[in-house]
Design a protein around this motif. Structure first.
Motif, mmCIF file in Angstrom:
data_model
loop_
_atom_site.group_PDB
_atom_site.id
_atom_site.type_symbol
_atom_site.label_atom_id
_atom_site.label_comp_id
_atom_site.label_asym_id
_atom_site.label_seq_id
_atom_site.Cartn_x
_atom_site.Cartn_y
_atom_site.Cartn_z
ATOM 1 N N GLU A 139 18.110 10.400 18.161
ATOM 2 C CA GLU A 139 18.041 10.434 19.542
ATOM 3 C C GLU A 139 18.986 11.140 20.432
ATOM 4 O OE1 GLU A 139 17.558 6.409 21.060
ATOM 5 O OE2 GLU A 139 15.823 5.859 19.532
ATOM 6 N N SER A 140 20.340 11.108 19.878
ATOM 7 C CA SER A 140 21.320 11.721 20.520
ATOM 8 C C SER A 140 21.462 13.334 19.877
ATOM 9 C CB SER A 140 22.596 10.967 20.437
ATOM 10 O OG SER A 140 22.897 10.947 19.052
ATOM 11 N N GLU A 141 22.231 13.870 20.573
ATOM 12 C CA GLU A 141 22.303 15.402 20.193
ATOM 13 C C GLU A 141 23.245 15.247 19.047
ATOM 14 O OE1 GLU A 141 24.237 19.762 21.727
ATOM 15 O OE2 GLU A 141 24.356 17.543 23.087
ATOM 16 N N ARG A 142 22.800 16.145 18.196
ATOM 17 C CA ARG A 142 23.632 16.192 16.777
ATOM 18 C C ARG A 142 25.137 16.724 16.865
ATOM 19 N NH1 ARG A 142 22.902 15.867 11.542
ATOM 20 N NH2 ARG A 142 20.676 15.392 11.678
ATOM 21 N N MET A 143 25.974 16.105 16.431
ATOM 22 C CA MET A 143 27.425 16.718 16.419
ATOM 23 C C MET A 143 27.801 17.260 15.262
ATOM 24 S SD MET A 143 27.981 15.885 19.676
ATOM 25 C CE MET A 143 29.563 15.937 19.901
ATOM 26 N N LEU A 144 27.419 16.765 14.149
ATOM 27 C CA LEU A 144 27.852 17.257 12.764
ATOM 28 C C LEU A 144 26.840 18.111 12.108
ATOM 29 C CD1 LEU A 144 29.293 13.838 11.186
ATOM 30 C CD2 LEU A 144 30.289 15.759 12.329
ATOM 31 N N PRO A 145 27.103 19.064 11.530
ATOM 32 C CA PRO A 145 26.108 20.087 10.875
ATOM 33 C C PRO A 145 25.500 19.429 9.692
ATOM 34 C CG PRO A 145 28.518 20.527 9.987
ATOM 35 C CD PRO A 145 28.556 19.402 11.151
ATOM 36 N N VAL A 146 24.281 20.157 9.221
ATOM 37 C CA VAL A 146 23.410 19.612 8.331
ATOM 38 C C VAL A 146 24.002 20.559 7.250
ATOM 39 C CG1 VAL A 146 21.111 19.808 7.348
ATOM 40 C CG2 VAL A 146 21.392 19.241 9.600
ATOM 41 N N TYR A 147 24.143 19.832 5.914
ATOM 42 C CA TYR A 147 24.806 20.782 4.911
ATOM 43 C C TYR A 147 23.710 20.929 4.037
ATOM 44 C CZ TYR A 147 27.751 22.061 0.859
ATOM 45 O OH TYR A 147 28.354 22.697 0.024
ATOM 46 N N VAL A 148 23.567 22.290 3.460
ATOM 47 C CA VAL A 148 22.589 22.608 2.412
ATOM 48 C C VAL A 148 23.518 22.936 1.361
ATOM 49 C CG1 VAL A 148 20.792 24.124 1.862
ATOM 50 C CG2 VAL A 148 20.905 23.466 4.175
ATOM 51 N N ASP A 149 23.189 22.322 -0.019
ATOM 52 C CA ASP A 149 24.239 22.768 -0.941
ATOM 53 C C ASP A 149 23.927 23.839 -1.654
ATOM 54 O OD1 ASP A 149 21.965 21.353 -1.824
ATOM 55 O OD2 ASP A 149 22.965 20.024 -3.189
ATOM 56 N N ASN A 150 22.724 24.140 -1.862
ATOM 57 C CA ASN A 150 22.284 25.515 -2.357
ATOM 58 C C ASN A 150 21.324 25.844 -1.872
ATOM 59 O OD1 ASN A 150 21.152 23.138 -4.316
ATOM 60 N ND2 ASN A 150 19.949 24.881 -4.665
ATOM 61 N N LEU A 151 20.875 27.275 -1.770
ATOM 62 C CA LEU A 151 19.702 27.824 -1.031
ATOM 63 C C LEU A 151 18.502 27.654 -1.932
ATOM 64 C CD1 LEU A 151 21.032 31.125 0.312
ATOM 65 C CD2 LEU A 151 21.351 28.838 1.266
ATOM 66 N N HIS A 152 17.454 27.172 -1.590
ATOM 67 C CA HIS A 152 16.229 26.752 -2.229
ATOM 68 C C HIS A 152 14.973 26.816 -1.543
ATOM 69 C CE1 HIS A 152 17.844 23.051 -0.220
ATOM 70 N NE2 HIS A 152 16.591 22.930 -0.110
ATOM 71 N N ASN A 153 14.022 26.648 -2.228
ATOM 72 C CA ASN A 153 12.617 26.772 -1.720
ATOM 73 C C ASN A 153 11.609 25.594 -2.448
ATOM 74 O OD1 ASN A 153 10.461 28.397 -3.707
ATOM 75 N ND2 ASN A 153 12.545 29.056 -4.177
ATOM 76 N N TYR A 154 10.547 25.300 -1.607
ATOM 77 C CA TYR A 154 9.644 24.390 -2.297
ATOM 78 C C TYR A 154 8.201 24.986 -1.926
ATOM 79 C CZ TYR A 154 13.242 21.031 -1.301
ATOM 80 O OH TYR A 154 14.560 20.284 -1.410
ATOM 81 N N TYR A 155 7.409 24.947 -2.955
ATOM 82 C CA TYR A 155 5.903 25.247 -3.001
ATOM 83 C C TYR A 155 5.053 24.023 -3.345
ATOM 84 C CZ TYR A 155 1.358 27.103 -3.688
ATOM 85 O OH TYR A 155 0.106 27.728 -3.533
ATOM 86 N N ARG A 156 4.121 23.674 -2.530
ATOM 87 C CA ARG A 156 3.182 22.403 -2.871
ATOM 88 C C ARG A 156 1.856 22.869 -2.593
ATOM 89 N NH1 ARG A 156 7.577 21.090 1.318
ATOM 90 N NH2 ARG A 156 8.963 19.563 0.069
ATOM 91 N N LYS A 157 1.018 22.423 -3.588
ATOM 92 C CA LYS A 157 -0.609 22.531 -3.374
ATOM 93 C C LYS A 157 -1.186 21.137 -3.556
ATOM 94 C CE LYS A 157 -4.540 24.951 -5.364
ATOM 95 N NZ LYS A 157 -4.819 25.858 -6.432
ATOM 96 N N VAL A 158 -1.926 20.537 -2.656
ATOM 97 C CA VAL A 158 -2.514 19.294 -2.897
ATOM 98 C C VAL A 158 -3.780 19.594 -2.863
ATOM 99 C CG1 VAL A 158 -2.654 16.984 -1.791
ATOM 100 C CG2 VAL A 158 -0.469 18.491 -1.734
#
Length: 211
Positions: A139-158
């Motif tokens: 609800e409040s403004e984010r104060m800490l960063p979002v950490y991405v440990d490695n660059l990655h991708n997802y593909y989904r087919k449902v």
């Protein structure tokens, strides 16, 4: 130990991040609605490459059966942890497969919390078939960063098989495109689209993090 010639100068540089396309999580899910039991029956094929695969290839054969079952239940959970794993197998799950071959999962399961009755209608939580997602809302403004440990991708087919006599009333909700733009560059993206083929609803989704 580092030996340096008196005439040389040491340098400190940031190593470039590996391309996000080298670390992928690909899902093909075939889903059938059981209107008698009010649940979803699914066949799941999942392919990990790069760091996704190496994480499991490094230790899978060292884990006992109980621990392996626990991990499969966690990874392939659909909804509120009310998923029954009927069977599973893995291909290329050894340390010698790291950086050589992808890790391939084949899982049969029943999701027991993704179908609700609403009068004559059925509500199918189709988005939750791709598994639990990281919840980063607050609800409040984010104060800490979002950490991405490695660059990655997802593909989904449902591939969702429509029961006879039913139609889908909210197809436009399946079209999404959300981008995170930083310094004029797309550093994160989620898209989804769909098509109808006969009695099948086919949903395509891509997601990646390039910074």
């Amino acid at each position: 130990v580092m030996i340096r010639h008196s005439s040389s100068r040491s340098q400190v540089k940031k190593l470039p991040a590996d391309d996000y396309r080298n670390h992928s999580d690909t899902l093909l899910i075939r889903v059938k609605l059981n209107t008698r039991e009010m649940n979803l029956e699914a066949d799941v094929r999942r392919v990990f490459t790069g760091e996704f695969a190496a994480t499991f290839q490094s230790f899978w054969k060292l884990a006992n059966k109980e621990r392996q079952d626990e991990m499969v239940s966690s990874i392939f959970n659909m909804g509120t942890r009310n998923t029954a794993i009927l069977s599973y197998d893995l291909t290329n799950n050894s340390p010698e497969d790291i950086a050589v071959r992808p890790l391939i999962w084949n899982v049969k399961l029943t999701a027991n919390s993704l179908v609700e009755q609403a009068g004559d209608d059925l509500i199918v939580k189709i988005g939750e078939t791709i598994g639990e997602q990281s919840e980063m809302y607050q609800e409040s403004e984010r104060m800490l960063p979002v950490y991405v440990d490695n660059l990655h991708n997802y593909y989904r087919k449902v591939v969702f098989e429509l029961p006879e006599g039913y139609t889908i009333s909210n197809l436009p909700d399946l079209k999404m495109k959300v981008e995170m733009v930083r310094n004029g560059r797309v550093s994160g993206c989620f898209t989804s689209d769909y098509e109808i083929t006969g009695n099948q609803l086919i949903i395509y989704s891509t997601e990646y993090y390039s910074e």
